[in-house]
Structures are given as structure tokens and as C-alpha cells.
Design an enzyme around this catalytic site. Structure first.
Site, short mmCIF file in Angstrom:
data_model
loop_
_atom_site.label_atom_id
_atom_site.label_comp_id
_atom_site.label_asym_id
_atom_site.label_seq_id
_atom_site.Cartn_x
_atom_site.Cartn_y
_atom_site.Cartn_z
N LYS A 158 0.84 -1.20 0.00
CA LYS A 158 0.00 0.00 0.00
C LYS A 158 0.88 1.25 0.00
O LYS A 158 1.97 1.24 0.55
CB LYS A 158 -0.87 0.04 1.26
CG LYS A 158 -1.87 -1.11 1.39
CD LYS A 158 -2.70 -0.93 2.65
CE LYS A 158 -3.80 -1.98 2.73
NZ LYS A 158 -4.66 -1.77 3.90
N GLY A 165 -8.05 2.81 -0.88
CA GLY A 165 -7.84 1.71 -1.83
C GLY A 165 -7.00 2.06 -3.04
O GLY A 165 -6.74 1.20 -3.88
N TYR A 202 -2.46 -9.83 3.64
CA TYR A 202 -3.69 -9.61 2.88
C TYR A 202 -4.81 -10.42 3.53
O TYR A 202 -4.72 -11.65 3.67
CB TYR A 202 -3.49 -10.04 1.42
CG TYR A 202 -4.74 -9.92 0.57
CD1 TYR A 202 -5.25 -8.67 0.25
CD2 TYR A 202 -5.40 -11.05 0.08
CE1 TYR A 202 -6.40 -8.54 -0.52
CE2 TYR A 202 -6.54 -10.94 -0.69
CZ TYR A 202 -7.04 -9.68 -0.99
OH TYR A 202 -8.17 -9.56 -1.75
N LEU A 203 -5.86 -9.72 3.91
CA LEU A 203 -7.04 -10.40 4.47
C LEU A 203 -7.97 -10.71 3.31
O LEU A 203 -8.32 -9.82 2.53
CB LEU A 203 -7.71 -9.52 5.52
CG LEU A 203 -6.80 -9.07 6.68
CD1 LEU A 203 -7.53 -8.11 7.61
CD2 LEU A 203 -6.30 -10.27 7.47
N GLU A 275 -11.41 2.99 10.93
CA GLU A 275 -11.80 1.91 10.02
C GLU A 275 -11.04 0.63 10.32
O GLU A 275 -9.81 0.65 10.44
CB GLU A 275 -11.47 2.28 8.57
CG GLU A 275 -12.25 3.43 8.00
CD GLU A 275 -12.00 3.58 6.50
OE1 GLU A 275 -12.73 4.36 5.88
OE2 GLU A 275 -11.08 2.93 5.93
N ASN A 289 -10.42 8.17 9.42
CA ASN A 289 -10.95 9.33 8.69
C ASN A 289 -11.19 10.46 9.68
O ASN A 289 -11.85 10.27 10.70
CB ASN A 289 -12.26 8.96 8.00
CG ASN A 289 -12.07 7.85 7.01
OD1 ASN A 289 -11.10 7.85 6.25
ND2 ASN A 289 -12.95 6.87 7.02
N ARG A 291 -12.88 13.23 9.34
CA ARG A 291 -13.98 14.09 8.91
C ARG A 291 -15.33 13.47 9.32
O ARG A 291 -15.38 12.33 9.78
CB ARG A 291 -13.96 14.19 7.38
CG ARG A 291 -14.11 12.80 6.74
CD ARG A 291 -14.35 12.81 5.26
NE ARG A 291 -14.75 11.48 4.81
CZ ARG A 291 -13.93 10.48 4.54
NH1 ARG A 291 -12.63 10.65 4.67
NH2 ARG A 291 -14.40 9.32 4.15
N VAL A 294 -20.07 10.38 5.01
CA VAL A 294 -21.33 10.28 4.27
C VAL A 294 -22.36 9.49 5.08
O VAL A 294 -23.52 9.88 5.20
CB VAL A 294 -21.10 9.58 2.91
CG1 VAL A 294 -22.43 9.32 2.19
CG2 VAL A 294 -20.15 10.37 2.02
N ARG A 337 -27.09 4.69 -0.81
CA ARG A 337 -26.63 5.88 -1.54
C ARG A 337 -27.31 5.89 -2.91
O ARG A 337 -27.10 4.98 -3.72
CB ARG A 337 -25.12 5.85 -1.72
CG ARG A 337 -24.37 5.89 -0.40
CD ARG A 337 -22.91 6.13 -0.63
NE ARG A 337 -22.17 6.03 0.62
CZ ARG A 337 -20.93 6.49 0.79
NH1 ARG A 337 -20.28 7.06 -0.23
NH2 ARG A 337 -20.32 6.37 1.94
C1 MV4 Z 1 -6.80 -4.28 2.81
C2 MV4 Z 1 -7.51 -5.38 2.27
C3 MV4 Z 1 -7.08 -6.64 2.60
N1 MV4 Z 1 -5.99 -6.80 3.41
N2 MV4 Z 1 -5.73 -4.50 3.61
C4 MV4 Z 1 -9.14 -0.88 0.42
C5 MV4 Z 1 -9.48 0.49 0.84
C6 MV4 Z 1 -8.47 0.86 1.83
N3 MV4 Z 1 -9.06 1.70 2.82
C7 MV4 Z 1 -7.97 -0.42 2.39
N4 MV4 Z 1 -8.46 -1.45 1.51
C8 MV4 Z 1 -8.19 -2.75 1.74
N5 MV4 Z 1 -7.15 -3.01 2.55
C9 MV4 Z 1 -5.36 -5.73 3.88
N6 MV4 Z 1 -4.28 -5.92 4.66
C10 MV4 Z 1 -8.60 -5.12 1.45
C11 MV4 Z 1 -8.96 -3.81 1.18
C12 MV4 Z 1 -10.12 -3.62 0.36
C13 MV4 Z 1 -11.28 -3.04 0.89
C14 MV4 Z 1 -11.36 -2.57 2.20
C15 MV4 Z 1 -12.50 -1.99 2.71
C16 MV4 Z 1 -13.63 -1.89 1.89
C17 MV4 Z 1 -13.58 -2.34 0.61
C18 MV4 Z 1 -12.42 -2.92 0.08
C19 MV4 Z 1 -12.40 -3.36 -1.23
C20 MV4 Z 1 -11.26 -3.92 -1.74
C21 MV4 Z 1 -10.12 -4.04 -0.94
#
Ligand code: MV4
Length: 452
Positions: A158, A165, A202-203, A275, A289, A291, A294, A337
Site C-alpha cells: 500500500k 484503496g 492480505y485479508l 476503520e 478518517n 472528517r 457520508v 446511496r
Molecule cells: C486491505 C484489504 C485486505 N488486506 N488491507 C481498500 C481500501 C483501503 N481503505 C484499504 N483497503 C483494503 N485493505 C489488507 N491488509 C482489502 C482492502 C479492500 C477493501 C477494504 C475496505 C472496503 C472495501 C475494500 C475493497 C477492496 C479491498
């Protein structure tokens, strides 16, 4: 309390802030682009100032024009809403330097949470559970390799300056690491002017569950429970609900208290959202976040607390109007939404609303800025309203939501309403059995079925 608040936003959130100000006896100043001169928030506000052309970078993101508008009208505070300048630390600094109150946290807290590596370190040190990963930015391939073998594969790279994302790279096995690391660093540098990246476990199929918090300038911090925001498409939330269909009261109290304590330790001020990804009964922090969000109305409906009123009051230096012990959770709330988009292709559908009828009745709230004959401009986000439905339990709320969607008339444009009507009939949705990738898979299935 403030005498006059400038609302540095548009659409439904400008209306939401105006309403809170009205009820607090505060005068409002609307700012708007040339494309928004007929917007509802401009009509309602006590005063309005045109701050520039249609393109957001020339108007809603124009710091000099907004601060000038505040000075000319004598506003003593600026509410940034969400999006636009709401998480811009430089804006918060400039507003303060002009002797105007920024209705939000300190620029320092915005800056820390904007840097996802700094954010993880800050909250991790205060007891918030993190996704296992590298402790800082990855210096080189060797460091990435060491970190990845520690946390295991698949891993996710990331961007420190990313968030929401953007700029993430999946690494399924070590053979992909070098290439993905380079790609992530290059893309991060191009997109954010900062090539720093970090790596996490990675989850695979987590839920997105976030905790709402509010903190005043007297050291009081409360949590207002969670929202489940797992139903999203391409990093845009589609439907949010509270409580999460999967959390127990014990789990809520535990993650709520952990979050509350950490936010208190940070010395944070204002409303905010922490989050988490939630998988196999465990929470893992991803971002904070700084702020108003929504989806704040679902929390308002299950707690009975006016978050925007509290937010403004806190910024004016008042203590929170309630304590953690006062917070109770009643019933269920779901927000849809409503976007001006084709419900199948998601292509934006701006244009004139030929006929409008808002849904109503018991347990129905429609937060929007549209009216009969309103022209939706093509320059901004396609979200034109939020339908929030609440009641004693989730099953009733789903039935109520179905009837509220049926009642809604938005003629002349395409909206995402038909998508929700289909979604409410799905068995997994009805049982709450979904995760962050579920909606994408469901939409792909719908697409296939539709073509046959
Ligand atoms: C992740 C993940 C899986 N594993 N981190 C996407 C948005 C960003 N805020 C973080 N995100 C993710 N981080 C790990 N370690 C999967 C996502 C992700 C996701 C997270 C929240 C809501 C929707 C998502 C859609 C795709 C991937």
C-alpha cells in the site's frame, strides 16, 4: 457558540450542515460554483458567495476563494463537509491562521492520519490492533522480502499517501514481490508525489466495520458504535448499516472501548471514524478518517445523537452533551446511496429531474439537495441523495426500505434505485452474510443473468 458558519461544500452535506446550524441559531454562508447557483443549499443559506467556475479545483477546492468568502461575510467558522478540503491539513492551517475556526480536528491530526504509515504507528502505540505488516516504509526489495516472509503470503503493498484503496498491489507469492514493489512505488510517486509504500498481510474476505468517535476539547471521548460498510463497489460504499449484522454487544463494547481510549490518548478533537477490517472475530485497523462521513446518519438513527450538532458544538469549545454511559443503541438503520447513474453500467446520468417525490413515513429519512426541476450538473460526484431507513430490527428495516424505494420518484434521470430493489431480495443480503468483495461478485452474477 458561533454566530456565522461558512459551509465549504455542496449537495446533501451542505444541506445537512445548514440544518444543524439553523437548529443551533447559527447564520449560514453558502459558497458555490457557477454551476451551482440554483442549488438548494444556496437558496436556503442566509448569504451566498460564488467562489469560481464549475470545475472543483477552481471553486470547492479553491482555498483562497473560500477563505476570502469567509472574511468578506464575517464567518467565524468553516465547516468542510466531506470530500473536497475536509481532510486537507494545509486548508485547516490556513483557516486557523486567518482567525477562523476549522470545524474539524487539528491540522496535525489530519496530517498524521493522511500518512497511513504514521497513522498505524500512532494508533498502534495506543493499543489499537493493526494488520500485521512492515513497521515503516520499505527501503528496498531486501527489506520487503524480510517483512513479507515474516507476515506470510498473500501480502498487500500500500502507498503511505494512498488510502481509500488507491495504489494497492497484491503479492501472491515471493516471485511477484520485486515487480509489484517497483510498480507500487512508481505509481505512488506519480499519483501522490510520495513513493513510500508499506506491506501488510492480505485479508481475503473481511468485512469493513468502522467505529464512530467524538472528542471534545475537555478530554471527553465517546464511541458511538459501529457501521458495517462492507457493501461497496470499486472503493465506493453503496449501502451501510448499523449495527453490523455480525457483531455481538460484547464485541461492540470491546472494540468501542479500545478505540475510545486510543483516540483519547491521541488528544484528538472533533468527530472521526476508525476503520477496521474484521475477519474471523478479529479487528485490524486500516485507516482513520478525520472528517464527518457520508454514512453518519445510520449512527444518528440508532443512537439518537445529532452528530453534526455535536461536531459544531465541540469546535466552539463546548463539552459533549452526553457521556459514554448515556449512549444506547436502539434498533437498526440502513442507508442506501442514491446515485444519478445507470443502475447496470454505473455511467453517470446528470440532467434535469422532471418529477420528484421523496419517500416518507415512519422510520424514513431522505437526505438530499434535489428538487422538482433541478438540473444535476455533470461536474461532481453522482451521489444525489441518501435514503436512511430505521426501525426495531433488521428484518423490518429491509421491508421498510423496499417500500420506501418503491415510493421514490426521480424522473428524467437514471438512478441506482433498481439496484437496491434487487439487492434486498438476495438471500445473503437478507441474512447479512456478506464481505467486502461480495457486492462485486453479486453484480458480476447479475450481469451474466441479465445477458442470458
Ligand atoms: C486491505 C484489504 C485486505 N488486506 N488491507 C481498500 C481500501 C483501503 N481503505 C484499504 N483497503 C483494503 N485493505 C489488507 N491488509 C482489502 C482492502 C479492500 C477493501 C477494504 C475496505 C472496503 C472495501 C475494500 C475493497 C477492496 C479491498
Amino acid at each position: 457558540m458561533f454566530k456565522k458558519v461558512l459551509i465549504a461544500n455542496r449537495g446533501e452535506i451542505a444541506m445537512r450542515v445548514h440544518r444543524a446550524c439553523r437548529e443551533l441559531g447559527i447564520q449560514t454562508v453558502a459558497v458555490h460554483s457557477t454551476a451551482d447557483s440554483k442549488a438548494m443549499h444556496v437558496r436556503l443559506a442566509d448569504e451566498s458567495v460564488c467562489i469560481g467556475p464549475a470545475q472543483a479545483k477552481d471553486s470547492y477546492l479553491n482555498i483562497a476563494a473560500i477563505v476570502s468568502a469567509a472574511e468578506i461575510t464575517g464567518a467565524d467558522a468553516i465547516h468542510p463537509g466531506y470530500g473536497f478540503l475536509s481532510e486537507n491539513a494545509r486548508f485547516a492551517d490556513i483557516v486557523k491562521a486567518h482567525g477562523i475556526t476549522f470545524i474539524g480536528p487539528s491540522a496535525e491530526h489530519i496530517r498524521t492520519m493522511g500518512d497511513k504509515i504514521a497513522a498505524k504507528k500512532a494508533v498502534g502505540d495506543l493499543g489499537i490492533p493493526l494488520v500485521p505488516g512492515s513497521p515503516g516504509a520499505l527501503a528496498d526489495f531486501e527489506e520487503a522480502k524480510a517483512a513479507a516472509s515474516q507476515i506470510g503470503y498473500p501480502a498487500l503493498i500500500k502507498a503511505a499517501s494512498g488510502g481509500g484503496g488507491r495504489g494497492m498491489k497484491l503479492v501472491e507469492e515471493e516471485s511477484q514481490l520485486e515487480e509489484q514493489l517497483q510498480a507500487a512505488q512508481q505509481e505512488a510517486l506519480a499519483a501522490f508525489g510520495d513513493g513510500s509504500v508499506y506491506i501488510e498481510r492480505y485479508l481475503k474476505q473481511p468485512r469493513h466495520i468502522e467505529i464512530q468517535i467524538a472528542a471534545d476539547s475537555h478530554g471527553n471521548v465517546v464511541h458511538l458504535g459501529e457501521r458495517d460498510c462492507s457493501l461497496q463497489r470499486r472503493n465506493q460504499k453503496v449501502l451501510e448499516e448499523a449495527p453490523s449484522p455480525v457483531l455481538t454487544a460484547e464485541e461492540r463494547a470491546k472494540i468501542g472501548e479500545t478505540t475510545r481510549k486510543a483516540i483519547q490518548g491521541l488528544g484528538y478533537l472533533g468527530v472521526g471514524t476508525v476503520e477496521y477490517l474484521y475477519e474471523n472475530g478479529e479487528f485490524f485497523f486500516i485507516e482513520m478518517n478525520t472528517r464527518l462521513q457520508v454514512e453518519h446518519p445510520v449512527t444518528e438513527q440508532v443512537t439518537g445523537i445529532d452528530l453534526v450538532r455535536e461536531q459544531i458544538s465541540i469546535a466552539a469549545g463546548n463539552p459533549l452533551s452526553f457521556t459514554q454511559e448515556d449512549v444506547t443503541f436502539t434498533g437498526h438503520a440502513i442507508e442506501c446511496r442514491i446515485n444519478a447513474e445507470d443502475p447496470r453500467t454505473f455511467v453517470p446520468s446528470p440532467g434535469r429531474i422532471q418529477e420528484f417525490h421523496a419517500p416518507g413515513g415512519l422510520g424514513v429519512r431522505f437526505d438530499s439537495a434535489v428538487y422538482d426541476g433541478y438540473d444535476i450538473p455533470p461536474f461532481y460526484d453522482s451521489m444525489i441523495g441518501k435514503l436512511i431507513v430505521f426501525g426495531d430490527n433488521r428484518e423490518l428495516v429491509i421491508a421498510r426500505l423496499r417500500r420506501a424505494l418503491e415510493e421514490t420518484v426521480l424522473a428524467g434521470i437514471n438512478t441506482t434505485i433498481p439496484l437496491f430493489e434487487d439487492l434486498l431480495d438476495d438471500e445473503d443480503f437478507k441474512t447479512g452474510d456478506y464481505h467486502i468483495h461480495w457486492l462485486g461478485e453479486w453484480l458480476a452474477k447479475q450481469e451474466e443473468a441479465g445477458e442470458g
